[in-house]
Design a protein around this motif. Sequence first.
Motif, short mmCIF file in Angstrom:
data_model
loop_
_atom_site.label_atom_id
_atom_site.label_comp_id
_atom_site.label_asym_id
_atom_site.label_seq_id
_atom_site.Cartn_x
_atom_site.Cartn_y
_atom_site.Cartn_z
N ARG A 57 33.02 -12.06 135.35
CA ARG A 57 33.37 -10.64 135.38
C ARG A 57 32.47 -9.85 134.43
O ARG A 57 32.18 -10.29 133.32
N ASN A 58 32.04 -8.68 134.88
CA ASN A 58 31.24 -7.81 134.03
C ASN A 58 32.17 -6.94 133.18
O ASN A 58 33.40 -7.06 133.25
N THR A 59 31.61 -6.08 132.40
CA THR A 59 32.38 -5.24 131.49
C THR A 59 33.36 -4.32 132.24
O THR A 59 34.32 -3.85 131.66
N TYR A 60 33.11 -4.09 133.51
CA TYR A 60 33.98 -3.25 134.33
C TYR A 60 35.04 -4.05 135.08
O TYR A 60 35.82 -3.51 135.85
N GLY A 61 35.02 -5.38 134.89
CA GLY A 61 36.00 -6.24 135.53
C GLY A 61 35.59 -6.77 136.89
O GLY A 61 36.37 -7.45 137.55
N GLY A 62 34.38 -6.48 137.33
CA GLY A 62 33.94 -6.90 138.65
C GLY A 62 33.07 -8.14 138.64
O GLY A 62 32.36 -8.41 137.68
N THR A 63 33.14 -8.87 139.73
CA THR A 63 32.26 -10.02 139.95
C THR A 63 30.92 -9.50 140.48
O THR A 63 30.75 -8.30 140.73
N ALA A 64 30.00 -10.41 140.72
CA ALA A 64 28.70 -10.01 141.30
C ALA A 64 28.91 -9.38 142.68
O ALA A 64 28.28 -8.37 143.01
N LEU A 65 29.84 -9.94 143.47
CA LEU A 65 30.13 -9.36 144.78
C LEU A 65 30.69 -7.95 144.63
O LEU A 65 30.28 -7.03 145.34
N GLY A 66 31.59 -7.78 143.71
CA GLY A 66 32.15 -6.45 143.46
C GLY A 66 31.08 -5.47 143.01
O GLY A 66 31.06 -4.31 143.44
N ALA A 67 30.17 -5.94 142.16
CA ALA A 67 29.08 -5.08 141.69
C ALA A 67 28.15 -4.69 142.84
O ALA A 67 27.69 -3.54 142.92
N ALA A 68 27.91 -5.63 143.74
CA ALA A 68 27.04 -5.33 144.88
C ALA A 68 27.69 -4.31 145.81
O ALA A 68 27.02 -3.40 146.31
N ILE A 69 28.99 -4.46 146.04
CA ILE A 69 29.69 -3.52 146.91
C ILE A 69 29.74 -2.14 146.27
O ILE A 69 29.47 -1.13 146.92
N TRP A 70 30.03 -2.09 144.99
CA TRP A 70 30.05 -0.80 144.28
C TRP A 70 28.68 -0.13 144.39
O TRP A 70 28.59 1.06 144.72
N ALA A 71 27.64 -0.89 144.12
CA ALA A 71 26.29 -0.33 144.16
C ALA A 71 25.91 0.13 145.56
O ALA A 71 25.22 1.14 145.72
N ALA A 72 26.37 -0.58 146.59
CA ALA A 72 26.07 -0.19 147.97
C ALA A 72 26.63 1.20 148.29
O ALA A 72 26.07 1.92 149.11
N ARG A 77 20.73 0.84 147.86
CA ARG A 77 19.35 0.37 148.03
C ARG A 77 19.28 -0.34 149.38
O ARG A 77 20.29 -0.84 149.88
N PRO A 78 18.11 -0.42 149.97
CA PRO A 78 18.00 -1.01 151.32
C PRO A 78 18.55 -2.42 151.46
O PRO A 78 19.02 -2.79 152.53
#
Length: 120
Positions: A57-72, A77-78
Amino acid sequence: CACFLGKASVVKSLLAEGVDAAGGAATGLNALHWAVNRGQLETVQLLLETGVSLEVRNTYGGTALGAAIWAAFYEARPDHVAIIEALLKAGARVEAVDYPTGAEAIDALLERYGAKGEAS
């Protein structure tokens, strides 16, 4: 920084020298979180090849998958959809993210890899 910037050759060199693939966490996000956030598909693939943990979990409580979805959604990014699929193929836990997201392509991937409804 190499993961954030997508400098795959630098990432390869660092990994070859024994640098931890999960490094950088003191910034609040580790190397994988930064690579997925910035849409760096080649770098994400390099990190996945090391067996880096997908559920940290990152500082925001998200996993890498969560971070990717948030960023999408917020810093699109393409390669974000391809990154989400790469994470899912590597075994990222669908249950760790809220579903449905409202994005057709992302929801189709989450459903294919196991989402059955709202994550708790």
